[in-house]
Design an enzyme around this catalytic site. Structure first.
Site, PDB file in Angstrom:
ATOM      1  CG  HIS A 114     110.985  94.768  25.659  1.00 51.72           C
ATOM      2  ND1 HIS A 114     111.679  95.953  25.836  1.00 51.72           N
ATOM      3  CD2 HIS A 114     110.061  95.014  24.710  1.00 51.72           C
ATOM      4  CE1 HIS A 114     111.197  96.859  25.011  1.00 51.72           C
ATOM      5  NE2 HIS A 114     110.210  96.326  24.316  1.00 51.72           N
ATOM      6  CD  GLU A 179     107.244  93.815  33.327  1.00 51.01           C
ATOM      7  OE1 GLU A 179     108.374  93.872  33.843  1.00 51.01           O
ATOM      8  OE2 GLU A 179     106.751  94.756  32.659  1.00 51.01           O
TER       9      GLU A 179
HETATM   10  C1  GRF Z   1     109.745  96.649  33.609  1.00 47.23           C
HETATM   11  O1  GRF Z   1     108.558  97.093  33.001  1.00 47.23           O
HETATM   12  C2  GRF Z   1     110.550  95.837  32.655  1.00 47.23           C
HETATM   13  O2  GRF Z   1     109.782  95.086  31.757  1.00 47.23           O
HETATM   14  C3  GRF Z   1     111.331  96.882  31.909  1.00 47.23           C
HETATM   15  O3  GRF Z   1     111.645  97.845  32.876  1.00 47.23           O
HETATM   16  C4  GRF Z   1     110.677  97.818  33.921  1.00 47.23           C
HETATM   17  C5  GRF Z   1     111.428  97.603  35.196  1.00 47.23           C
HETATM   18  O4  GRF Z   1     110.587  97.705  36.311  1.00 47.23           O
HETATM   19  N1  GRF Z   1     112.474  96.294  31.262  1.00 47.23           N
HETATM   20  P1  GRF Z   1     111.145  97.360  37.752  1.00 47.23           P
HETATM   21  O5  GRF Z   1     112.365  98.248  37.989  1.00 47.23           O
HETATM   22  O6  GRF Z   1     111.518  95.902  37.751  1.00 47.23           O
HETATM   23  O7  GRF Z   1     110.034  97.665  38.688  1.00 47.23           O
END
Ligand code: GRF
Length: 221
Positions: A114, A179
């Site tokens: 998240h 991330e």
């Molecule tokens: C990311 O920012 C994640 O934290 C959120 O949704 C987005 C997904 O991005 N839950 P991606 O599809 O992985 O590029």
């Protein structure tokens, strides 16, 4: 899971799939000793499905619009996850609220990422909300999934400073880099048996993880 086989991941997506790609790369380089046994999207147009196909992974769509209730949709997901004998479910930008029909059978084996420093800003538009609040830092949290939306115990958090001229877009662009680092790391801990969920609390190596998760710093392994 047999001893000779690698643990099996399912990655659930709704959109772009950059976190999916981070897992594809982590499996390819051996950072994660696992294989992605299925990629599932609720959205037939998700660009991430193309990433899965390009990597030669089984990918399918379970369209939530084909179901009359959240529970029926979740049951269809559970059937696919069981059919692929999945050990760990990775929600990677999966934009559906899940019910206990899916959460309970995968309790402790279901993680989400998240883009905020939970417990701040569950839900949508996290970066704009951090800017509007005048926060000095933003970030991202990997957490176990429980029935409360974005409310399961945090595992790992990465913090970044908010700059004076940041917009939601510039902030998102710096957070997404984090991330891709912390999500495979948290998954590795899980696959190594180091990360557990007991009575709704997260533990790493038997030690209770702090309420906002472990603070990521470079070199953490
Ligand atoms: C990311 O920012 C994640 O934290 C959120 O949704 C987005 C997904 O991005 N839950 P991606 O599809 O992985 O590029």
């Amino acid at each position: 899971m047999s001893h000779t086989e690698q643990p099996r991941l399912a990655i659930l997506i709704s959109g772009r799939g950059s976190n999916l790609q981070a897992f594809i790369d982590a499996c390819a380089t051996g950072q994660l000793a696992a294989r992605i046994s299925v990629v599932i999207s609720n959205n037939p147009q998700a660009p991430g499905l193309q990433l899965a196909a390009a990597a030669g992974l089984p990918a399918l769509c379970v369209n939530h619009r084909d179901f009359t209730s959240r529970e029926d949709f979740d049951q269809a997901l559970v059937s696919e996850l069981n059919a692929h004998a999945v050990d760990l479910v990775i929600l990677a930008g999966f934009m559906r609220i899940l019910t206990p029909v899916l959460i309970e059978p995968f309790a402790g084996r279901l993680m989400n990422i998240h883009p905020s420093l939970l417990p701040r800003y569950p839900g949508l538009h996290t970066h704009q909300r951090a800017l509007d609040a005048g926060d000095e830092e933003a970030g991202v949290t990997v957490h176990f999934v429980t029935p409360e939306l974005d409310g399961g115990p945090p595992v790992l958090q990465s913090r970044i400073p908010i700059l004076l001229d940041d917009t939601a877009a510039t902030l998102a662009a710096r957070v997404i880099v984090q991330e891709h680092v912390i999500y495979p790391l948290a998954a590795r801990w899980h696959l190594e048996g180091r990360l557990t969920l007991i009575d709704q609390l997260a533990y790493l190596d038997g030690n209770r993880i702090p309420a906002t998760g472990i603070d990521y710093r470079e070199g953490l392994a």
